[in-house]
Scaffold this active site. Structure first.
Site, PDB file in Angstrom:
ATOM      1  N   ASP A  28       0.826  -1.212   0.000  1.00  0.00           N
ATOM      2  CA  ASP A  28       0.000   0.000   0.000  1.00  0.00           C
ATOM      3  C   ASP A  28       0.860   1.262   0.000  1.00  0.00           C
ATOM      4  O   ASP A  28       0.688   2.156   0.844  1.00  0.00           O
ATOM      5  CB  ASP A  28      -0.939   0.023   1.217  1.00  0.00           C
ATOM      6  CG  ASP A  28      -1.714  -1.272   1.399  1.00  0.00           C
ATOM      7  OD1 ASP A  28      -2.056  -1.890   0.378  1.00  0.00           O
ATOM      8  OD2 ASP A  28      -1.975  -1.663   2.553  1.00  0.00           O
ATOM      9  N   ASN A  87     -15.660   1.403   5.826  1.00  0.00           N
ATOM     10  CA  ASN A  87     -14.613   0.929   6.724  1.00  0.00           C
ATOM     11  C   ASN A  87     -13.565   2.034   6.812  1.00  0.00           C
ATOM     12  O   ASN A  87     -13.030   2.476   5.788  1.00  0.00           O
ATOM     13  CB  ASN A  87     -13.990  -0.363   6.181  1.00  0.00           C
ATOM     14  CG  ASN A  87     -13.040  -1.016   7.166  1.00  0.00           C
ATOM     15  OD1 ASN A  87     -12.999  -0.658   8.340  1.00  0.00           O
ATOM     16  ND2 ASN A  87     -12.277  -1.975   6.682  1.00  0.00           N
ATOM     17  N   ASP A 114      -7.433   3.364   4.923  1.00  0.00           N
ATOM     18  CA  ASP A 114      -6.896   3.884   3.657  1.00  0.00           C
ATOM     19  C   ASP A 114      -7.062   5.393   3.495  1.00  0.00           C
ATOM     20  O   ASP A 114      -7.580   5.883   2.475  1.00  0.00           O
ATOM     21  CB  ASP A 114      -7.530   3.161   2.470  1.00  0.00           C
ATOM     22  CG  ASP A 114      -7.221   1.674   2.445  1.00  0.00           C
ATOM     23  OD1 ASP A 114      -6.380   1.243   3.246  1.00  0.00           O
ATOM     24  OD2 ASP A 114      -7.816   0.946   1.636  1.00  0.00           O
ATOM     25  N   SER A 116     -12.868   1.834   2.419  1.00  0.00           N
ATOM     26  CA  SER A 116     -12.548   0.561   1.798  1.00  0.00           C
ATOM     27  C   SER A 116     -13.759  -0.351   1.845  1.00  0.00           C
ATOM     28  O   SER A 116     -14.393  -0.499   2.886  1.00  0.00           O
ATOM     29  CB  SER A 116     -11.378  -0.087   2.539  1.00  0.00           C
ATOM     30  OG  SER A 116     -11.166  -1.420   2.116  1.00  0.00           O
ATOM     31  N   TRP A 117     -14.090  -0.969   0.701  1.00  0.00           N
ATOM     32  CA  TRP A 117     -15.193  -1.909   0.623  1.00  0.00           C
ATOM     33  C   TRP A 117     -16.438  -1.324   1.319  1.00  0.00           C
ATOM     34  O   TRP A 117     -16.716  -0.147   1.205  1.00  0.00           O
ATOM     35  CB  TRP A 117     -14.794  -3.261   1.234  1.00  0.00           C
ATOM     36  CG  TRP A 117     -13.803  -4.034   0.431  1.00  0.00           C
ATOM     37  CD1 TRP A 117     -12.505  -3.675   0.158  1.00  0.00           C
ATOM     38  CD2 TRP A 117     -14.004  -5.291  -0.216  1.00  0.00           C
ATOM     39  NE1 TRP A 117     -11.901  -4.642  -0.604  1.00  0.00           N
ATOM     40  CE2 TRP A 117     -12.788  -5.653  -0.845  1.00  0.00           C
ATOM     41  CE3 TRP A 117     -15.090  -6.170  -0.299  1.00  0.00           C
ATOM     42  CZ2 TRP A 117     -12.638  -6.842  -1.557  1.00  0.00           C
ATOM     43  CZ3 TRP A 117     -14.937  -7.363  -1.008  1.00  0.00           C
ATOM     44  CH2 TRP A 117     -13.718  -7.687  -1.636  1.00  0.00           C
ATOM     45  N   SER A 155     -15.942  -4.596  -3.645  1.00  0.00           N
ATOM     46  CA  SER A 155     -14.525  -4.247  -3.470  1.00  0.00           C
ATOM     47  C   SER A 155     -14.243  -2.854  -4.016  1.00  0.00           C
ATOM     48  O   SER A 155     -14.851  -2.400  -4.973  1.00  0.00           O
ATOM     49  CB  SER A 155     -13.630  -5.274  -4.160  1.00  0.00           C
ATOM     50  OG  SER A 155     -13.781  -5.227  -5.571  1.00  0.00           O
ATOM     51  N   GLU A 186     -10.837  -0.136  -2.732  1.00  0.00           N
ATOM     52  CA  GLU A 186     -10.015   0.320  -1.618  1.00  0.00           C
ATOM     53  C   GLU A 186      -8.864   1.171  -2.126  1.00  0.00           C
ATOM     54  O   GLU A 186      -8.689   1.370  -3.323  1.00  0.00           O
ATOM     55  CB  GLU A 186      -9.489  -0.874  -0.818  1.00  0.00           C
ATOM     56  CG  GLU A 186      -8.592  -1.823  -1.611  1.00  0.00           C
ATOM     57  CD  GLU A 186      -8.278  -3.092  -0.821  1.00  0.00           C
ATOM     58  OE1 GLU A 186      -9.205  -3.681  -0.251  1.00  0.00           O
ATOM     59  OE2 GLU A 186      -7.092  -3.484  -0.785  1.00  0.00           O
ATOM     60  N   HIS A 211      -3.352  -0.670  -5.041  1.00  0.00           N
ATOM     61  CA  HIS A 211      -3.252   0.277  -3.922  1.00  0.00           C
ATOM     62  C   HIS A 211      -2.158   1.299  -4.206  1.00  0.00           C
ATOM     63  O   HIS A 211      -1.140   1.388  -3.525  1.00  0.00           O
ATOM     64  CB  HIS A 211      -2.987  -0.428  -2.601  1.00  0.00           C
ATOM     65  CG  HIS A 211      -3.404   0.407  -1.424  1.00  0.00           C
ATOM     66  ND1 HIS A 211      -4.356   0.004  -0.528  1.00  0.00           N
ATOM     67  CD2 HIS A 211      -3.012   1.651  -1.035  1.00  0.00           C
ATOM     68  CE1 HIS A 211      -4.525   0.949   0.395  1.00  0.00           C
ATOM     69  NE2 HIS A 211      -3.728   1.961   0.091  1.00  0.00           N
TER      70      HIS A 211
END
Length: 519
Positions: free
Chosen positions: A27, A214, A217, A234-235, A281, A283, A367
């Site tokens: 990441d 969530n 990130d 994310s997600w 998905s 992210e 990422h």
């Protein structure tokens, strides 16, 4: 709630480093810094408190003592358990998925000249970190330093997720009631209106991941007016955007709910929704503003991060920092119930293999972060796995060049210190045989192997596919099966430093195609 007025700057110390040709940072978030000697240095921070620096993306320096397990005297955070104590009370340390250790993910740093320290000093590097114990119970922490190499001191925990409005648990014995976050304080002070019912479901004992994000990130950036912004998520409920108070780095929460002109949610706490939803998905959001084109570009990664997970990068853009962010088909990445995310976003790349690579093929690139240097050269910095049967990963950096429609197009080979430019390929050089890859638009897990095509001197495409091509000083247009692809034709060295003629182009159906001249 914390405040930078209570934060004293820590004593700084220089890194002791060792040289490396390759670095393994998951990441990776790249920040361009001018050091005290006037030298331009790229710092890359990543998951598990990993970091490195480079001046050329070829030669890397890594701190001698940067092991993730060394959390008592960490190079960035000192005693991490103490520094992030408030954050870890919610998530990220010795609990559920972080049992026996720490889950600190996806940091990103930015210089903020207006940050105010308790002693009256101004200016700080703000480093935003994710701490997580389950796939939904997470928090974003803010730490600050006057030197990008740290150490960093704690400012506040600014965004929480995974909470409930009744006593409950999630992957451990820990109570997930929102009283364990700063929400009660925000509500009491009138910064955020009352608790929102849509944040929870199933009798208020479960976090609503169809709607709410969530909190991982985080990626800070400045908009065209100089406002400090944070994109994250994310997600779950997708990617969101918040403006930050420049003096403190703490979000300016909307306080009340709203709706954008195009119908997207403005949540009283989480901010403006940019993409995602219903636990599709998506992210690693990253936004970069380009002064030359006057666009904001939003990068996301779809799929699962493992070598067999179909990880792949996507691209959207907007004329406004709050969106809507659109792809080549003028669709946003907002997911409604029953939607499939792979229908949205230009696919930058996925799994691939072709001649001129020494890796045996690349898998699950994603990422990413994007840096634009002082000469307006674009570099896409991401981690990738390999077609080697394991989960080993390394950082790769690919140059991007904008096409005639101002979309930044990623070039096929990693950056090897030689900048690719438009106009490098004469019309006489274009004709010939090419390995051709079409990445499609799915979150495919298969390795994409090249087809063989020929670009003829009279503008035809023959071989495994048929079509037509035109070139205008490096701006390439392909027409294949009714799809128009706009991109660039240039030269760049392959991994053996042999100069190759390559092309890269986006289709009006969101596909990315690459070509590598073989003869």
């Amino acid at each position: 709630m914390g405040s930078s007025s209570n934060v004293e700057p820590p004593e700084t110390k220089a890194w002791e480093t060792r040289a490396m040709d390759r670095v393994s940072i998951h990441d990776p978030a790249a920040t361009l810094v001018t050091n005290k000697d006037g030298e331009k240095v790229y710092y890359v921070f990543g998951t598990h408190i990993s970091q490195a620096k480079t001046t050329d993306f070829l030669n890397w320096e890594v701190p001698q003592y940067s092991d993730y397990e060394n959390m008592e005297d960490n190079i960035l955070l000192g005693n991490a358990a103490d520094t992030l104590k408030e954050t870890f009370e919610w998530a990220g340390h010795d609990d559920a998925d972080s049992a026996g250790g720490f889950n600190l993910w996806a940091p990103d740093a930015i210089w903020n000249e207006k940050f105010e320290w308790a002693n009256g000093d101004k200016g700080a590097y703000l480093l935003f970190y994710s701490a997580s114990s389950t796939w939904r119970r997470s928090a974003i922490a803010l730490v600050a330093s006057q030197d990008i190499e740290g150490p960093y001191t704690y400012v506040d925990t600014i965004i929480y997720s995974g909470f409930t409005s009744k006593d409950s648990t999630d992957g451990s014995m820990r109570n997930t009631h929102y009283e364990g976050t700063h929400l009660p304080e925000l509500i009491e002070e009138g910064i955020v209106s009352e608790f929102k019912e849509e944040w929870v479901r199933n009798g208020e004992r479960e976090y609503n991941t169809d709607y709410a994000p969530n909190a991982i990130d985080p990626a800070p950036f400045y908009d065209e007016d100089g406002k400090l912004m944070l994109v994250y998520g994310s997600w779950s409920g997708g990617t969101h955007l918040l403006e930050l108070d420049e003096k403190t780095g703490i979000p300016l929460y909307p306080g009340e709910d709203g709706t954008t002109q195009d119908g997207r949610t403005i949540d009283r706490y989480f901010g403006t929704k940019l993409s995602g939803g219903f636990h599709q998905s998506g992210e690693g959001p990253y936004i970069v503003f380009d002064e030359e084109s006057d666009y904001y570009y939003l990068f996301l990664t779809y799929g699962g991060l493992t070598a067999q997970g179909g990880y792949n990068m996507r691209l959207f853009r907007s004329e406004n920092v709050y969106g809507p962010y659109l792809d080549m088909k003028d669709n946003t990445g907002i997911i409604e119930a029953g939607d499939i995310n792979e229908n949205y976003g230009i696919k930058l790349s996925g799994n691939y293999n072709f001649s001129g690579l020494n890796s045996g093929g690349y898998r699950a690139p994603g990422h990413n972060s994007v840096v634009i240097d002082d000469s307006n050269n674009w570099f896409n910095v991401f981690h990738t796995r390999f077609d080697s049967g394991n989960e080993m990963h390394e950082v790769r950096v690919h140059q991007m060049v904008k096409n005639k429609d101002d979309w930044p197009v990623q070039l096929p080979f990693e950056y090897r210190g030689v900048l690719a430019e438009l106009g490098q390929v004469s019309s006489q050089e274009i004709g010939g045989e090419y390995e051709y890859l079409n990445f499609g638009t799915t979150n495919a897990t298969d390795m994409i192997e090249p087809s063989i095509i020929e670009l003829t001197s009279d503008g035809k495409i023959t071989g495994d596919i048929a079509g037509e091509w035109t070139d205008a000083e490096g701006y390439l247009t392909l027409s294949i099966n009714g799809v128009s692809y706009s991109g660039v034709m240039t030269k760049q060295p392959d991994e053996n430093d042999e100069m190759r003629i390559v092309f890269s182009a986006y289709g009006d159906n969101n596909e990315m195609v690459w070509g590598i001249r073989t003869q």
